[in-house]
Motif scaffolding. Structure first.
Motif, PDB file in Angstrom:
ATOM      1  N   LEU A 107      60.926 -18.012 -53.244  1.00 22.35           N
ATOM      2  CA  LEU A 107      59.916 -17.713 -52.232  1.00 22.35           C
ATOM      3  C   LEU A 107      58.600 -17.312 -52.885  1.00 22.35           C
ATOM      4  CD1 LEU A 107      61.934 -15.726 -49.535  1.00 22.35           C
ATOM      5  CD2 LEU A 107      61.369 -18.159 -49.575  1.00 22.35           C
ATOM      6  N   GLN A 108      58.672 -16.480 -53.921  1.00 19.59           N
ATOM      7  CA  GLN A 108      57.451 -16.065 -54.607  1.00 19.59           C
ATOM      8  C   GLN A 108      56.709 -17.265 -55.199  1.00 19.59           C
ATOM      9  OE1 GLN A 108      59.325 -12.977 -57.171  1.00 19.59           O
ATOM     10  NE2 GLN A 108      57.755 -11.618 -56.358  1.00 19.59           N
ATOM     11  N   VAL A 109      57.459 -18.154 -55.845  1.00 15.81           N
ATOM     12  CA  VAL A 109      56.848 -19.325 -56.483  1.00 15.81           C
ATOM     13  C   VAL A 109      56.211 -20.248 -55.454  1.00 15.81           C
ATOM     14  CG1 VAL A 109      57.456 -21.495 -57.623  1.00 15.81           C
ATOM     15  CG2 VAL A 109      58.216 -19.330 -58.592  1.00 15.81           C
ATOM     16  N   GLU A 111      53.948 -26.293 -59.583  1.00 16.61           N
ATOM     17  CA  GLU A 111      52.617 -26.816 -59.892  1.00 16.61           C
ATOM     18  C   GLU A 111      52.626 -28.335 -60.020  1.00 16.61           C
ATOM     19  OE1 GLU A 111      50.015 -24.607 -62.611  1.00 16.61           O
ATOM     20  OE2 GLU A 111      51.778 -23.388 -63.079  1.00 16.61           O
ATOM     21  N   VAL A 112      53.703 -28.881 -60.535  1.00 18.92           N
ATOM     22  CA  VAL A 112      53.798 -30.322 -60.767  1.00 18.92           C
ATOM     23  C   VAL A 112      54.082 -31.094 -59.480  1.00 18.92           C
ATOM     24  CG1 VAL A 112      55.291 -32.076 -61.822  1.00 18.92           C
ATOM     25  CG2 VAL A 112      54.435 -30.186 -63.190  1.00 18.92           C
ATOM     26  N   LEU A 113      54.903 -30.524 -58.603  1.00 14.78           N
ATOM     27  CA  LEU A 113      55.411 -31.274 -57.455  1.00 14.78           C
ATOM     28  C   LEU A 113      54.685 -30.988 -56.149  1.00 14.78           C
ATOM     29  CD1 LEU A 113      59.263 -30.867 -58.070  1.00 14.78           C
ATOM     30  CD2 LEU A 113      57.751 -32.672 -58.910  1.00 14.78           C
ATOM     31  N   LEU A 114      53.926 -29.895 -56.083  1.00 14.16           N
ATOM     32  CA  LEU A 114      53.386 -29.449 -54.804  1.00 14.16           C
ATOM     33  C   LEU A 114      51.866 -29.388 -54.802  1.00 14.16           C
ATOM     34  CD1 LEU A 114      55.804 -26.451 -54.126  1.00 14.16           C
ATOM     35  CD2 LEU A 114      56.014 -28.801 -53.267  1.00 14.16           C
ATOM     36  N   ASP A 115      51.275 -29.929 -53.761  1.00 13.15           N
ATOM     37  CA  ASP A 115      49.879 -29.685 -53.439  1.00 13.15           C
ATOM     38  C   ASP A 115      49.833 -28.574 -52.389  1.00 13.15           C
ATOM     39  OD1 ASP A 115      48.722 -31.720 -55.068  1.00 13.15           O
ATOM     40  OD2 ASP A 115      49.428 -33.211 -53.608  1.00 13.15           O
ATOM     41  N   PRO A 116      48.712 -27.844 -52.294  1.00 10.09           N
ATOM     42  CA  PRO A 116      48.627 -26.814 -51.256  1.00 10.09           C
ATOM     43  C   PRO A 116      48.922 -27.386 -49.870  1.00 10.09           C
ATOM     44  CG  PRO A 116      46.803 -26.610 -52.795  1.00 10.09           C
ATOM     45  CD  PRO A 116      47.517 -27.876 -53.153  1.00 10.09           C
ATOM     46  N   GLY A 117      49.752 -26.676 -49.133  1.00  9.65           N
ATOM     47  CA  GLY A 117      50.137 -27.130 -47.810  1.00  9.65           C
ATOM     48  C   GLY A 117      51.345 -28.027 -47.775  1.00  9.65           C
ATOM     49  N   ALA A 118      51.860 -28.440 -48.937  1.00  9.48           N
ATOM     50  CA  ALA A 118      53.050 -29.293 -48.974  1.00  9.48           C
ATOM     51  C   ALA A 118      54.236 -28.553 -48.369  1.00  9.48           C
ATOM     52  CB  ALA A 118      53.352 -29.705 -50.407  1.00  9.48           C
ATOM     53  N   LEU A 119      55.126 -29.305 -47.746  1.00  8.96           N
ATOM     54  CA  LEU A 119      56.301 -28.727 -47.108  1.00  8.96           C
ATOM     55  C   LEU A 119      57.417 -28.539 -48.129  1.00  8.96           C
ATOM     56  CD1 LEU A 119      58.066 -27.859 -44.717  1.00  8.96           C
ATOM     57  CD2 LEU A 119      58.533 -30.284 -44.279  1.00  8.96           C
ATOM     58  N   VAL A 120      57.966 -27.326 -48.180  1.00 13.26           N
ATOM     59  CA  VAL A 120      59.140 -27.028 -48.987  1.00 13.26           C
ATOM     60  C   VAL A 120      60.222 -26.472 -48.067  1.00 13.26           C
ATOM     61  CG1 VAL A 120      60.110 -25.606 -50.838  1.00 13.26           C
ATOM     62  CG2 VAL A 120      57.810 -26.570 -51.075  1.00 13.26           C
ATOM     63  N   VAL A 121      61.396 -27.046 -48.130  1.00 11.16           N
ATOM     64  CA  VAL A 121      62.546 -26.559 -47.358  1.00 11.16           C
ATOM     65  C   VAL A 121      63.365 -25.640 -48.247  1.00 11.16           C
ATOM     66  CG1 VAL A 121      64.677 -27.205 -46.176  1.00 11.16           C
ATOM     67  CG2 VAL A 121      62.603 -28.571 -45.849  1.00 11.16           C
ATOM     68  N   VAL A 122      63.626 -24.440 -47.764  1.00  7.82           N
ATOM     69  CA  VAL A 122      64.442 -23.469 -48.491  1.00  7.82           C
ATOM     70  C   VAL A 122      65.602 -23.037 -47.610  1.00  7.82           C
ATOM     71  CG1 VAL A 122      62.527 -22.606 -49.883  1.00  7.82           C
ATOM     72  CG2 VAL A 122      63.037 -21.508 -47.697  1.00  7.82           C
ATOM     73  N   GLU A 123      66.612 -22.492 -48.251  1.00 13.33           N
ATOM     74  CA  GLU A 123      67.760 -21.983 -47.517  1.00 13.33           C
ATOM     75  C   GLU A 123      67.425 -20.638 -46.870  1.00 13.33           C
ATOM     76  OE1 GLU A 123      71.171 -23.970 -50.375  1.00 13.33           O
ATOM     77  OE2 GLU A 123      69.888 -22.350 -51.098  1.00 13.33           O
ATOM     78  N   ASP A 124      68.168 -20.300 -45.834  1.00 11.45           N
ATOM     79  CA  ASP A 124      67.933 -19.069 -45.094  1.00 11.45           C
ATOM     80  C   ASP A 124      69.263 -18.318 -44.948  1.00 11.45           C
ATOM     81  OD1 ASP A 124      66.591 -17.180 -43.583  1.00 11.45           O
ATOM     82  OD2 ASP A 124      66.819 -18.278 -41.709  1.00 11.45           O
ATOM     83  N   PRO A 125      69.428 -17.177 -45.663  1.00 10.46           N
ATOM     84  CA  PRO A 125      68.468 -16.462 -46.493  1.00 10.46           C
ATOM     85  C   PRO A 125      68.159 -17.228 -47.781  1.00 10.46           C
ATOM     86  CG  PRO A 125      70.631 -15.474 -46.748  1.00 10.46           C
ATOM     87  CD  PRO A 125      70.757 -16.488 -45.651  1.00 10.46           C
ATOM     88  N   ALA A 126      67.040 -16.828 -48.416  1.00 13.06           N
ATOM     89  CA  ALA A 126      66.520 -17.587 -49.552  1.00 13.06           C
ATOM     90  C   ALA A 126      66.451 -16.738 -50.806  1.00 13.06           C
ATOM     91  CB  ALA A 126      65.126 -18.124 -49.229  1.00 13.06           C
ATOM     92  N   TYR A 127      66.504 -17.405 -51.954  1.00 14.14           N
ATOM     93  CA  TYR A 127      66.319 -16.753 -53.243  1.00 14.14           C
ATOM     94  C   TYR A 127      64.891 -16.224 -53.340  1.00 14.14           C
ATOM     95  CZ  TYR A 127      65.357 -16.523 -58.274  1.00 14.14           C
ATOM     96  OH  TYR A 127      64.942 -16.112 -59.512  1.00 14.14           O
ATOM     97  N   VAL A 128      64.753 -14.934 -53.634  1.00 14.86           N
ATOM     98  CA  VAL A 128      63.450 -14.285 -53.641  1.00 14.86           C
ATOM     99  C   VAL A 128      62.498 -14.930 -54.646  1.00 14.86           C
ATOM    100  CG1 VAL A 128      62.264 -12.139 -54.235  1.00 14.86           C
ATOM    101  CG2 VAL A 128      64.272 -12.074 -52.775  1.00 14.86           C
ATOM    102  N   GLY A 129      62.986 -15.246 -55.841  1.00 19.15           N
ATOM    103  CA  GLY A 129      62.131 -15.844 -56.858  1.00 19.15           C
ATOM    104  C   GLY A 129      61.552 -17.175 -56.425  1.00 19.15           C
ATOM    105  N   LEU A 164      60.987 -23.180 -62.524  1.00 18.84           N
ATOM    106  CA  LEU A 164      60.694 -23.247 -61.090  1.00 18.84           C
ATOM    107  C   LEU A 164      59.198 -23.127 -60.842  1.00 18.84           C
ATOM    108  CD1 LEU A 164      62.103 -23.463 -58.345  1.00 18.84           C
ATOM    109  CD2 LEU A 164      62.301 -20.970 -58.338  1.00 18.84           C
ATOM    110  N   SER A 165      58.544 -22.218 -61.552  1.00 20.37           N
ATOM    111  CA  SER A 165      57.105 -22.026 -61.397  1.00 20.37           C
ATOM    112  C   SER A 165      56.319 -23.262 -61.833  1.00 20.37           C
ATOM    113  CB  SER A 165      56.663 -20.804 -62.204  1.00 20.37           C
ATOM    114  OG  SER A 165      55.278 -20.599 -62.094  1.00 20.37           O
ATOM    115  N   LEU A 166      56.683 -23.840 -62.975  1.00 16.75           N
ATOM    116  CA  LEU A 166      55.988 -25.034 -63.456  1.00 16.75           C
ATOM    117  C   LEU A 166      56.231 -26.230 -62.540  1.00 16.75           C
ATOM    118  CD1 LEU A 166      56.676 -24.663 -67.285  1.00 16.75           C
ATOM    119  CD2 LEU A 166      54.507 -24.276 -66.097  1.00 16.75           C
ATOM    120  N   LEU A 167      57.439 -26.339 -62.025  1.00 16.47           N
ATOM    121  CA  LEU A 167      57.739 -27.436 -61.100  1.00 16.47           C
ATOM    122  C   LEU A 167      56.915 -27.337 -59.828  1.00 16.47           C
ATOM    123  CD1 LEU A 167      61.610 -27.745 -61.455  1.00 16.47           C
ATOM    124  CD2 LEU A 167      59.925 -29.521 -61.989  1.00 16.47           C
TER     125      LEU A 167
END
Length: 403
Positions: free
Chosen positions: A131-133, A111-129, A106-109
């Motif tokens: 959110l940290q990544v 870096e590979v898939l996201l530029d700063p400011g990119a939009l990521v959609v997560v579930e609510d509530p969300a997996y803590v790990g 998840l951490s490596l992905l």
């Protein structure tokens, strides 16, 4: 002499430690019954079988050497076969990448898939790990709620219709952490269709998919689109100590991840990967082992849910655990679970307040409870302790203590 000190990266400014890891430091006392940590039961881990596989592996000194960055090839072959059966199409060896637990994937992905400011959609509530990544990657987080059928894909569709363009949508599709729900089959297909239509990646985080109680979950989201990246792990079905996770993704993504992994740790452990390969390839043994884990967890899940409902009645609602490791519960009487936690610890029980899993929503009245590491009588004592803490809190607030 200058008093200036070297500084740390600005990316740390918005990060905070996992509330769960911090809570585990407080719950290490023997008198605390912890429903907080998302830990598999060590008593169910196959130590003798692991030792046997380790001894066999150590007869070859090659396991003491570095291995390939994408993972030991025979393990990747085993995983390709398993993922092919799960997804329902042939998964090539170059589409499988082994990581130091699925969290590293998840951490490596990110870096590979996201530029700063990119939009990521997560579930609510969300997996803590997750959110940290994603916070560490500087992503902009937008949430989509859960219900009994998992991610509200209709809400995601509305976001897309309003012009939002995510780079990544993250989902824990099976036995959600912390929500405890499983995404329905028709929503999986719809999510995959949206990914294809709008050109975003889906990260399907699936560490719990084999821990079903009554019936296996639906086909993966990855069965419906090549834009889905699947993550899984040996931690929940064998043992976390192996630190063997894996990613199933298009070859281009795997190669990009390989470049970053080489800079992070070069490669994983050839020894633990060979142990994992032997155990995951031993179908008869693994089936029997996982059946035992499922049966044990099912008994414990049912005991926890039964005790919660019998003790609290309508004042505390909780999910029906059909697999995985967690129950999500919410007070209906206004109880603040963050405030309640101190009294719960005094009574000798711990849980994770819902606030730990939030981006936008407060989840003030909710909590996550893990049922995997205690048998039924202990879980019943835990609920009784929680009830005492709740009663004390109600007295302090001047409310009725009857449950």
């Amino acid at each position: 002499m200058s008093s200036n000190r070297p500084s740390l990266s600005a990316k740390l400014d918005g990060l905070r430690s996992s509330a769960i890891r911090d809570l585990l430091k407080l719950t290490s006392r023997a008198e605390i019954i912890s429903l907080a940590g998302g830990l598999p039961d060590a008593a169910l881990m196959p130590s003798a079988r692991i030792a046997e596989a380790a001894a066999k592996a150590l007869t070859d000194t090659a396991v003491l050497q570095y291995t390939e960055s994408p993972g030991w090839a025979p393990l990747r072959a085993v995983l390709a076969e398993r993922e092919s059966a799960r997804i329902g199409r042939a998964v090539a060896l170059d589409e499988v990448f082994v990581t130091h637990g699925s969290q590293q994937a998840l951490s490596l992905l990110a870096e590979v898939l996201l530029d700063p400011g990119a939009l990521v959609v997560v579930e609510d509530p969300a997996y803590v790990g997750a959110l940290q990544v994603f916070r560490a990657a500087g992503a902009r987080l937008v949430t989509v709620p859960l219900d009994a059928e998992g991610m509200r894909v209709d809400v995601l569709r509305e976001l897309l219709a309003r012009g939002e363009r995510p780079a990544v949508v993250h989902t824990v599709s099976n036995f959600h952490n912390p929500g405890g729900v499983t995404m329905s089959s028709h929503r999986r297909r719809e999510l995959a269709e949206l990914a294809d239509a709008y050109g975003f990646w889906v990260i399907e985080d699936d560490p719990y998919g084999e821990l079903w109680f009554d019936a296996a979950p639906p086909e993966p989201v990855a069965a419906h689109s090549r834009t889905v990246i699947r993550l899984s792990s040996a931690s929940k079905i064998i043992a976390p100590t192996l630190r063997v996770g894996w990613m199933t993704a298009p070859e281009s993504v795997c190669r990009a991840v390989e470049l970053l992994k080489q800079g992070a740790d070069l490669c994983g452990s050839a020894l633990t990967q060979q142990i994992a390969a032997e155990l995951l390839a031993d179908d008869a043994w693994l089936t029997a082992h996982v059946d035992t884990v499922r049966a044990t967890y099912r008994t414990r899940a049912e005991a926890l849910v039964r005790a919660v409902r019998a003790t609290f009645g309508d004042s505390l609602s909780c999910t029906d655990a059909s697999g995985g490791m967690f129950v999500w519960a919410s007070f209906t009487d206004g109880t603040d679970t963050s405030a309640l936690l101190a009294r719960a610890l005094e009574e000798g029980v711990a849980y994770v307040p819902g606030a730990a899993f939030t981006v936008d929503s407060a989840y003030t009245h909710s909590m996550r409870m893990c049922f995997t590491t205690a048998d039924a009588p202990v879980l019943e004592r835990a609920v009784n302790r929680l009830a005492r803490a709740h009663a004390r809190a109600r007295v302090v607030s001047g409310q009725s203590t009857q449950l």
